[in-house]
Every structure is written in structure tokens, then in C-alpha cells.
Scaffold this motif. Structure first.
Motif, mmCIF file in Angstrom:
data_model
loop_
_atom_site.group_PDB
_atom_site.id
_atom_site.type_symbol
_atom_site.label_atom_id
_atom_site.label_comp_id
_atom_site.label_asym_id
_atom_site.label_seq_id
_atom_site.Cartn_x
_atom_site.Cartn_y
_atom_site.Cartn_z
ATOM 1 N N GLY A 1 3.072 7.346 -4.205
ATOM 2 C CA GLY A 1 3.295 7.870 -5.544
ATOM 3 C C GLY A 1 4.555 7.322 -6.187
ATOM 4 O O GLY A 1 4.865 7.638 -7.336
ATOM 5 N N LEU A 2 5.266 6.495 -5.462
ATOM 6 C CA LEU A 2 6.538 5.983 -5.972
ATOM 7 C C LEU A 2 6.323 4.972 -7.105
ATOM 8 O O LEU A 2 7.085 4.918 -8.057
ATOM 9 C CB LEU A 2 7.310 5.340 -4.815
ATOM 10 C CG LEU A 2 8.809 5.151 -4.959
ATOM 11 C CD1 LEU A 2 9.495 6.466 -5.317
ATOM 12 C CD2 LEU A 2 9.386 4.601 -3.655
ATOM 13 N N PHE A 3 5.277 4.149 -6.964
ATOM 14 C CA PHE A 3 5.014 3.107 -7.975
ATOM 15 C C PHE A 3 3.521 3.092 -8.314
ATOM 16 O O PHE A 3 2.691 3.497 -7.503
ATOM 17 C CB PHE A 3 5.398 1.727 -7.435
ATOM 18 C CG PHE A 3 6.821 1.620 -6.976
ATOM 19 C CD1 PHE A 3 7.863 1.582 -7.890
ATOM 20 C CD2 PHE A 3 7.120 1.542 -5.622
ATOM 21 C CE1 PHE A 3 9.181 1.483 -7.465
ATOM 22 C CE2 PHE A 3 8.442 1.437 -5.184
ATOM 23 C CZ PHE A 3 9.470 1.409 -6.110
ATOM 24 N N ASP A 4 3.214 2.550 -9.490
ATOM 25 C CA ASP A 4 1.804 2.402 -9.872
ATOM 26 C C ASP A 4 1.283 0.991 -9.623
ATOM 27 O O ASP A 4 0.079 0.787 -9.499
ATOM 28 C CB ASP A 4 1.607 2.764 -11.339
ATOM 29 C CG ASP A 4 1.388 4.256 -11.517
ATOM 30 O OD1 ASP A 4 0.731 4.861 -10.646
ATOM 31 O OD2 ASP A 4 1.885 4.817 -12.506
ATOM 32 N N ALA B 1 0.743 -17.265 -1.403
ATOM 33 C CA ALA B 1 -0.422 -16.492 -1.827
ATOM 34 C C ALA B 1 0.078 -15.151 -2.328
ATOM 35 O O ALA B 1 1.136 -14.678 -1.910
ATOM 36 C CB ALA B 1 -1.397 -16.303 -0.676
ATOM 37 N N ALA B 2 -0.680 -14.541 -3.245
ATOM 38 C CA ALA B 2 -0.203 -13.306 -3.881
ATOM 39 C C ALA B 2 -1.351 -12.352 -4.165
ATOM 40 O O ALA B 2 -2.495 -12.774 -4.342
ATOM 41 C CB ALA B 2 0.517 -13.643 -5.191
ATOM 42 N N LEU B 3 -1.024 -11.068 -4.176
ATOM 43 C CA LEU B 3 -1.977 -10.016 -4.534
ATOM 44 C C LEU B 3 -1.302 -9.082 -5.535
ATOM 45 O O LEU B 3 -0.081 -8.894 -5.488
ATOM 46 C CB LEU B 3 -2.376 -9.184 -3.310
ATOM 47 C CG LEU B 3 -3.155 -9.848 -2.191
ATOM 48 C CD1 LEU B 3 -3.328 -8.849 -1.044
ATOM 49 C CD2 LEU B 3 -4.510 -10.334 -2.670
ATOM 50 N N VAL B 4 -2.105 -8.489 -6.397
ATOM 51 C CA VAL B 4 -1.610 -7.410 -7.252
ATOM 52 C C VAL B 4 -2.289 -6.125 -6.804
ATOM 53 O O VAL B 4 -3.521 -6.081 -6.689
ATOM 54 C CB VAL B 4 -1.924 -7.672 -8.739
ATOM 55 C CG1 VAL B 4 -1.367 -6.543 -9.600
ATOM 56 C CG2 VAL B 4 -1.360 -9.014 -9.182
ATOM 57 N N LEU B 5 -1.503 -5.090 -6.513
ATOM 58 C CA LEU B 5 -2.031 -3.785 -6.134
ATOM 59 C C LEU B 5 -1.778 -2.795 -7.272
ATOM 60 O O LEU B 5 -0.796 -2.914 -7.996
ATOM 61 C CB LEU B 5 -1.356 -3.242 -4.868
ATOM 62 C CG LEU B 5 -1.317 -4.109 -3.618
ATOM 63 C CD1 LEU B 5 -0.836 -3.265 -2.438
ATOM 64 C CD2 LEU B 5 -2.653 -4.742 -3.320
ATOM 65 N N ALA B 6 -2.664 -1.816 -7.367
ATOM 66 C CA ALA B 6 -2.479 -0.785 -8.389
ATOM 67 C C ALA B 6 -3.004 0.550 -7.878
ATOM 68 O O ALA B 6 -3.914 0.592 -7.040
ATOM 69 C CB ALA B 6 -3.198 -1.173 -9.675
ATOM 70 N N SER B 7 -2.436 1.622 -8.404
ATOM 71 C CA SER B 7 -2.921 2.966 -8.080
ATOM 72 C C SER B 7 -4.286 3.154 -8.736
ATOM 73 O O SER B 7 -4.667 2.409 -9.645
ATOM 74 C CB SER B 7 -1.938 4.018 -8.591
ATOM 75 O OG SER B 7 -1.841 3.922 -9.996
ATOM 76 N N TRP C 1 0.831 -1.201 0.000
ATOM 77 C CA TRP C 1 0.000 0.000 0.000
ATOM 78 C C TRP C 1 0.869 1.255 0.000
ATOM 79 O O TRP C 1 0.663 2.153 -0.813
ATOM 80 C CB TRP C 1 -0.924 -0.015 1.232
ATOM 81 C CG TRP C 1 -1.658 1.284 1.395
ATOM 82 C CD1 TRP C 1 -2.815 1.654 0.776
ATOM 83 C CD2 TRP C 1 -1.255 2.398 2.199
ATOM 84 N NE1 TRP C 1 -3.161 2.930 1.144
ATOM 85 C CE2 TRP C 1 -2.227 3.412 2.005
ATOM 86 C CE3 TRP C 1 -0.172 2.645 3.046
ATOM 87 C CZ2 TRP C 1 -2.138 4.653 2.645
ATOM 88 C CZ3 TRP C 1 -0.090 3.867 3.678
ATOM 89 C CH2 TRP C 1 -1.071 4.860 3.484
ATOM 90 N N TYR C 2 1.862 1.354 0.865
ATOM 91 C CA TYR C 2 2.615 2.617 0.888
ATOM 92 C C TYR C 2 3.567 2.764 -0.298
ATOM 93 O O TYR C 2 3.915 3.872 -0.657
ATOM 94 C CB TYR C 2 3.244 2.934 2.246
ATOM 95 C CG TYR C 2 4.228 1.986 2.894
ATOM 96 C CD1 TYR C 2 5.463 1.701 2.338
ATOM 97 C CD2 TYR C 2 3.917 1.424 4.139
ATOM 98 C CE1 TYR C 2 6.367 0.876 2.977
ATOM 99 C CE2 TYR C 2 4.819 0.589 4.793
ATOM 100 C CZ TYR C 2 6.040 0.320 4.204
ATOM 101 O OH TYR C 2 6.928 -0.500 4.835
ATOM 102 N N HIS C 3 3.947 1.653 -0.913
ATOM 103 C CA HIS C 3 4.700 1.754 -2.164
ATOM 104 C C HIS C 3 3.913 2.575 -3.186
ATOM 105 O O HIS C 3 4.474 3.380 -3.927
ATOM 106 C CB HIS C 3 4.933 0.363 -2.761
ATOM 107 C CG HIS C 3 6.170 -0.321 -2.241
ATOM 108 N ND1 HIS C 3 6.696 -0.114 -1.013
ATOM 109 C CD2 HIS C 3 6.975 -1.237 -2.830
ATOM 110 C CE1 HIS C 3 7.782 -0.858 -0.868
ATOM 111 N NE2 HIS C 3 7.966 -1.552 -1.947
ATOM 112 N N ILE C 4 2.600 2.328 -3.234
ATOM 113 C CA ILE C 4 1.768 2.957 -4.265
ATOM 114 C C ILE C 4 1.155 4.258 -3.757
ATOM 115 O O ILE C 4 1.136 5.264 -4.476
ATOM 116 C CB ILE C 4 0.694 1.962 -4.737
ATOM 117 C CG1 ILE C 4 1.367 0.793 -5.444
ATOM 118 C CG2 ILE C 4 -0.317 2.654 -5.659
ATOM 119 C CD1 ILE C 4 0.438 -0.327 -5.807
ATOM 120 N N ALA C 5 0.683 4.252 -2.513
ATOM 121 C CA ALA C 5 0.046 5.456 -1.961
ATOM 122 C C ALA C 5 1.016 6.632 -2.003
ATOM 123 O O ALA C 5 0.631 7.775 -2.214
ATOM 124 C CB ALA C 5 -0.411 5.193 -0.533
#
Lengths: 172, 387, 157
Positions: free
Chosen positions: B103-106, B216-222, B97-101
Motif C-alpha cells: 500500500g506504500l506505492f501505486d 530489461a524493465a517492468l512496470v508494476l501497478a496496484s 511487488w511488496y512496494h505496491i502490495a
């Protein structure tokens, strides 16, 4: 998504697959030995145990007793102020009757690990074992007293106390 | 704070097994590949990778996240491993979450992996060096002692019985019958639990989750990217984590205060003021049956000591007011430490999208909370997901 | 006045000794199982091919680490390769002197992007150069167990 997947990945093996060598495997036996330094606070704590005393430290800012003795107060993030010497009596906060050992192996005779609140520490507990008591008779809130190893057998370790046994106030 | 919205857009997992043929890398890849396929992305679409995995000794691979990188799609990518013991799985979601929140990554691929069968004779032995080397290990401490103490204390303070607690195990193992990846799904009774072998009273064999291999795995996106990928994004509305003192004698074991602190952090972020009313579905960490109740209380989903009564009333059943561990949890699906935490978040993802198949809870849930626990038994990690 | 100032017992502060009482038992995995069976049963070194990345992995893997796709095309890559780099090990793991130094090489198998870490044999250190061609020497079939040590060593060819 979850209901669309027909075949979930993963090949489950049985114990026999290993025992009968139906699959290939390899083993590694690490030879890792450690010597952990006890440090300032614990060093004094264990030296205290060798001498038959339970040593803590006090922080005069938050007025807590830290037990086992430690060099700094993690709440106030400052050096502690003084050593305190506590009685070797306490109260059982919680306990277990353990039939499994460190390797999850079955023990014939159960051990009774307990969290013992040391008198004079305002309820700070230490981990130790109970002895000279039938497991059926152990209760939370029970009063207990340390049973020490003979002085010449002590080595400055938590095991210098053999175990804790029930006692009644006013007796030794 | 100006932080970007972050969505979960894909999920995947392997079966959880006592012993897998697959290596840890292969397990991680199976789960990661499934998660990417589920949202029609390729590894080239992934900007960053979070690898969650518990103590190295469990896989008997030192620096195991580095070992796992290829299986986690981390080839020449910014990848990191954050570690809070058993709390790692849900913490990995916080990290993603904080990787994307920020703004560093999408995009971020999160993978939780565990191959505990490599650690013999038993992963318990690895904990010898997790205990305090001086004051605890020399006593022959077993991890079970601690859980037994906590359960004892919880029962004593609230006047709860072993029988009331056993119902959690019955519920979760039954829920797991509908989970295709479950290791220990079964129809058992409260008496089965009570009559199972005493390991460290009051903890009995069937109070305990198994050791497991799995991933187990998840994909997160902005937000912008998520809306292009799917019309059903599941938003990460809140994250929280907290560590309490590691001195077991300096916290009261009857209540997981650290879980409450972590939960409040996540609820504040999500704008939730009355969790017991606003949360529709929960995946509390349940390596032991009492632990689910403990954590439900720490998550502020009911009053302290009230969880056993609600459980008996069916409140936490899949068709109850607040389904808890509808996946089957660690007790039923399995306890592949970090993978199990990610599995819990994945379950919320599937449930909130209405894609949980036979496990689907009725009533179109809108908000869920997943939580894990571990480290020196004093960390709480929490995520709130919503649609 | 802190206890830190009053420590006079430094010589009595002692370490506590311990160890981790577990060991590792590793399955070779889906790809590893087949890779090592081929070595054991057929003295063959196998790779898997990624057609989209144009790479052949040795040891064979289940998936491509670059494109993350499953690898299903298995090939016999032969037993020959080149010394990619090497070292002459003079110390044992415990720091003691090895009586007969061991030449440890990264052997890149011909036509692949991968290779095997192994010993060189039938050669002295002064004859080894980066780039020299080498081939695998297998143990007799009856002695092979399904292990990287089923290859005795690589020797110049």
C-alpha cells in the motif's frame, strides 16, 4: 507488445572496435589490496592446518560438526561447544576436471578440484584439489588422504595441504 | 495478510550483447523508456523504483545502483536496490511487488541492468573475492568448479548423462532464434555441445551461457491503477525467495532445496497446490544447461531426476506440455545477470498476454513461473504470474 | 564452556592477503562517444537540450533524468563557465603530501545546468573565488585522445 517493436535498442560492438580503437574507451586499474582477518573459528582452523590437523567445532544442540571450525552454529544461532579434531582422510563427494583458471584462462594441465567429505564430520565437505591421480581414474565416492606440505613450509593456510591423493584403507 | 493485488502492466528490454556501446545508464534508460512507452505512462506516473544489478565489479562501478539512478527514472524518487547476486533480477520483481502490495506505492518501475564487458580480462576474476577468502580462493578456485561439481553430483545421483543435459542448450539456443534481442541464438546439435571445448568437466563451452551487456524493465501497478492502464493486466500471484547455507560442503549439490523453499512460498501465496499441473509455462534460470533441469525439479514441476526424460520427450519444448525457457533463456538470449532475471519475468508477461510473437506458446497459457538463482549459488528467487 | 572462552592464540591469528585481479574498460556510451569526439576533434564542449524541462546538460547525455525523454538536440556550449565550487587538494590518493597543491573545481558551463569537474591552472589558490569566470584550455590536437584530460585545465578569463 513484444512483436510490435521494430527496432530493439542496443548497439553491439565487436572486439575489433576496441582493439582497433574504433570507439572511444577508457580504462581503470584499481589498486585494491585486502587483508582479511581469519577470525575466531577460521583462525584456529588455519592454526590447526599449520600443525597438520583439521579442526572443526561441534554444536551440542544440533549435534553437528561445523567444518571449517566456526565460532557459532548458524542453525541454532548459538555459540558452539567444543573443538573437534578430524582425520585427514575423506571421500570425494563430487569433482571437476578444470581446464580454466580464475580469469577464465585456459590451463594446459587440468586441475581436479573436489568436494571432499572429511571423515568424522558426518558428511561435511571442504573444497580442495586432488593430486597423484590420473583424471580419468577419479570417481565420486573415492577415498582420499591429505598430502601435507613439509612442516617448515606451512603458513597457516588452506594451501598447507598440497592436495589429496587416493588411498586404500589400512595403508599410510 | 491483507495485501493489495499487484499487476505487471508494461515491459521493455534492450538487445543482449557481448559488448554494448551504451553505458549502463543508457542501457537502463532504453529498457525503462520502452517499458513506460508500452503502457503509455511517463516517468511522472512512477511512484517508486527498484534497481536490480549484480556485483559492482561486473560493471566496475562501485555503488552502481546509485550510479544507475538517472537511467532508471529514479530522479528524486524513493529508489532501492536489493541484491541477491544472480537471483537479483527475479528478486527485483518480488521487491516491486511488496512496494505496491503493502500500500506504500501505486506504481513501481523495475529495471535490471548489467554491463559485464567493463570487467576485464573476464568477470570471472571478480569472483575471486566472492569465494571464501581463506578456504577457497587460495586454491585458485574458479566459479566453473562449482557448477561442474553440481552437474557431476546431479548426474551421479540420478544416473543422468551429459548427452541428456546437452539437449537443454540445443532447445534454448533454438528458442532464442525467435527472440529479437538474443545474443547467442543458433541451431546446434547435441553432438556440438558434447564436442565443444571442455572448460571444467563435465561443463563444456556450449553448456554455458555467455557474459552479456543489457537491460530489461517492468512496470508494476496496484489493481485500481492497473485496470485504468490496461485491459490485460498480468497479476503477480506469488513471490518467494530463500537462501541456503553458503558453506558449499554443507548442502547436497544434487538438488536446489532453496529453490523448492522459495517456490513453495510463492505457490502458497498463489494458491497453487499442484504446480506440475497448474503451471503452464516456466522460465527457470538457465545459466548452464543442467541448471534448467535442476531448477525445474526445484520448482516442483516434476519429480527429482525426472526432468531429463521429460525433456527428451519434448515436454519442455515451446509446443510441449510445459514450455520451459520459451524466450531462449540465458543460454540463448544471454546472461546479463540481473537483466536476465527481469527478462524472464518480461517473457511471462508477453506470453500470458499472447504478445510474444514468433515465440508465443500455443494453448493460451494462464499461469507462469519465473525463477533465478545466484548469490553464493544458494539463493532461489521465484515469481508466479497469472491472468 | 565455549571455544570463544578458550581462544589463547590471538597473536597467531593472521590475516590472509588478496586482491581483485580485474580492471575496468569502459565505453563512453552513445552520448559520451559523440561528446568526447567533439572534444578530441574540434575542441568543442557539447551539451544536449531538454526542451520540456528547459535544461541543457553538460556533459551531453542521451536522455533527460527528469522527464526521461530522449535528448536529440545537440548544442555547442562554448568553453567558458564559472567556478561553482572548488577545493585545494593537498594530499594524494594514498595520503601522501602533494608537492604542488591542485585546485579542483566544479566548473558550471555558461547557459547550462551542468558542468565539468576539472583542475584550475594559471592561477594560485589565493586568487580563486567561487563565481570567478574561467575557460577551458585544450591540449594541442595531436595530443588529444578522446578523454576529459584533453582539456588541460580551466583558467581564469
Amino acid at each position: 507488445m513484444s512483436e510490435k517493436i521494430k527496432e530493439w535498442p542496443g548497439v553491439a560492438l565487436k572486439d575489433a572496435d576496441i582493439k582497433e580503437k574504433k570507439v572511444l574507451f577508457t580504462e581503470w586499474r584499481p589498486n585494491l589490496k585486502y587483508a582479511w582477518d581469519t577470525g575466531v573459528g577460521y583462525g584456529r582452523y588455519f592454526e590447526g592446518l599449520r600443525n597438520g590437523r583439521i579442526v572443526g567445532t561441534r554444536c551440542n544442540k544440533c549435534h553437528r560438526v561445523l567444518l571449517p571450525a566456526r565460532a557459532f552454529c548458524e542453525w541454532c544461532f548459538r555459540t558452539v561447544d567444543e573443538w573437534v579434531y578430524l582425520k585427514d582422510t575423506g571421500t570425494v563427494n563430487t569433482f571437476s576436471i578444470a581446464y580454466t583458471g580464475t580469469q577464465a584462462e585456459r590451463l594446459k594441465e587440468p586441475r581436479i578440484p573436489a568436494l571432499i567429505e572429511i571423515d568424522g564430520s558426518n558428511g561435511v565437505g571442504i573444497m580442495h584439489l586432488l593430486g597423484e591421480v590420473d583424471p580419468k581414474n577419479v570417481k565420486n565416492g573415492m577415498r582420499v588422504k591429505a598430502v601435507w606440505k613439509p612442516k617448515e613450509q606451512r603458513q597457516g593456510a588452506i594451501t598447507d595441504i598440497k592436495y589429496w591423493k587416493p588411498f586404500e584403507e589400512g595403508t599410510r | 495478510m491483507s495485501m493489495r493485488k499487484v499487476a505487471v502492466v508494461g515491459a521493455g528490454m534492450t538487445k543482449f550483447m557481448r559488448r554494448a556501446l551504451e553505458t549502463g545508464k543508457e542501457l537502463a534508460w532504453e529498457a525503462g523508456k520502452m517499458a513506460l512507452d508500452s503502457c503509455n505512462l511517463t516517468v511522472n506516473d512512477i511512484d517508486s523504483v527498484v534497481i536490480g544489478t549484480a556485483p559492482d565489479a561486473f560493471d566496475m562501478v562501485h555503488m552502481k545502483s546509485e550510479y544507475l539512478t538517472d537511467g532508471c527514472g529514479a530522479w528524486r524518487k524513493p529508489a532501492m536496490r536489493g541484491f541477491v547476486g544472480g537471483g537479483t533480477g527475479v528478486f527485483s520483481v518480488c521487491q516491486g511487488w511488496y512496494h505496491i502490495a503493502s500500500g506504500l506505492f501505486d506504481t513501481c518501475l523495475i529495471i535490471g541492468e548489467e554491463k559485464m564487458s567493463s570487467c576485464v580480462p573476464h568477470p570471472q576474476g571478480a569472483f575471486v573475492t566472492c569465494w571464501d577468502q581463506f578456504t577457497e580462493s587460495p586454491l585458485g578456485a574458479s566459479l566453473l568448479w562449482f557448477f561442474a561439481w553440481e552437474m557431476n553430483r546431479y548426474m551421479t545421483v540420478h544416473g543422468i548423462t551429459e548427452r541428456e543435459i546437452a539437449l537443454v542448450s540445443v532447445k534454448n539456443k533454438r528458442n532464442a532464434l525467435d527472440h529479437p534481442c538474443a545474443q547467442l541464438a543458433s541451431e546446434i546439435t547435441v553432438d556440438d555441445v558434447l564436442n565443444s571445448e571442455v572448460m571444467a568437466w563435465p561443463v563444456k563451452r556450449l553448456d554455458v551461457s555467455p557474459t552479456s551487456d543489457g537491460a530489461a524493465a517492468l512496470v508494476l501497478a496496484s489493481e485500481n491503477v492497473a485496470r485504468r492502464i490496461t485491459d490485460k493486466p498480468v497479476w503477480i500471484e506469488g513471490v518467494g525467495w530463500c537462501l541456503d547455507t553458503m558453506y558449499v560442503g554443507q548442502r547436497d549439490l544434487y538438488y536446489p532445496k532453496y529453490v523448492e523453499v522459495a517456490a513453495r512460498m510463492a505457490y502458497d501465496m498463489a494458491g497453487i497446490t499442484e504446480p506440475s499441473k497448474e503451471i503452464h509455462i516456466a522460465e527457470p534460470y538457465d545459466p548452464f544447461d543442467y541448471k534448467e533441469l535442476h531448477h525445474i525439479e526445484g520448482l516442483l514441476l516434476c519429480d527429482k531426476g525426472e526432468a531429463p526424460k521429460l525433456l527428451a520427450d519434448g515436454y519442455f519444448n515451446r509446443d510441449g506440455n510445459l514450455p520451459a525457457s520459451p524466450s531462449g533463456g540465458l543460454l540463448g538470449v544471454g546472461n546479463a545477470i540481473a537483466a536476465s532475471g527481469v527478462m524472464k519475468a518480461a517473457e511471462l508477461f508477453w506470453q500470458l498476454r499472447g504478445e510474444a510473437g514468433k515465440r508465443q506458446v500455443p494453448g493460451k497459457p494462464k499461469k507462469g513461473v519465473a525463477q533465478a538463482w545466484g548469490d553464493e549459488m544458494q539463493v532461489g528467487t521465484v515469481v508466479v504470474l497469472g491472468i | 564452556m565455549s571455544p570463544l572462552d578458550k581462544i589463547t592464540l590471538v597473536n597467531q591469528v593472521q590475516p590472509w592477503y588478496g586482491e581483485i585481479p580485474v580492471y575496468g574498460q569502459y565505453t563512453f556510451g552513445v552520448a559520451g562517444e559523440r561528446f568526447f569526439r567533439e572534444i578530441k576533434d574540434n575542441a568543442r564542449i557539447m551539451g544536449t537540450v531538454c526542451n520540456s524541462c528547459n535544461l541543457t546538460y553538460v556533459p551531453a547525455r542521451l536522455f533527460c533524468e527528469r522527464c526521461y525523454n530522449k535528448l536529440e538536440s545537440w548544442v555547442d556550449v562554448g568553453t567558458k563557465g564559472r567556478v561553482h565550487t572548488y577545493t585545494v587538494a593537498c594530499l594524494n590518493l594514498d595520503g601522501s603530501r602533494i608537492s604542488e597543491p591542485i585546485i579542483l573545481a566544479m566548473v558550471q558551463i555558461d547557459g547550462t545546468c551542468g558542468g565539468l569537474v576539472h583542475q584550475l591552472g594559471e592561477v594560485t589558490p589565493d586568487k580563486v573565488k567561487i563565481g570567478i569566470p574561467v575557460e577551458a584550455v585544450f591540449k594541442a590536437k595531436a595530443q588529444r585522445t578522446g578523454s576529459i584530460l584533453d582539456i588541460k585545465y580551466f583558467r581564469p578569463c
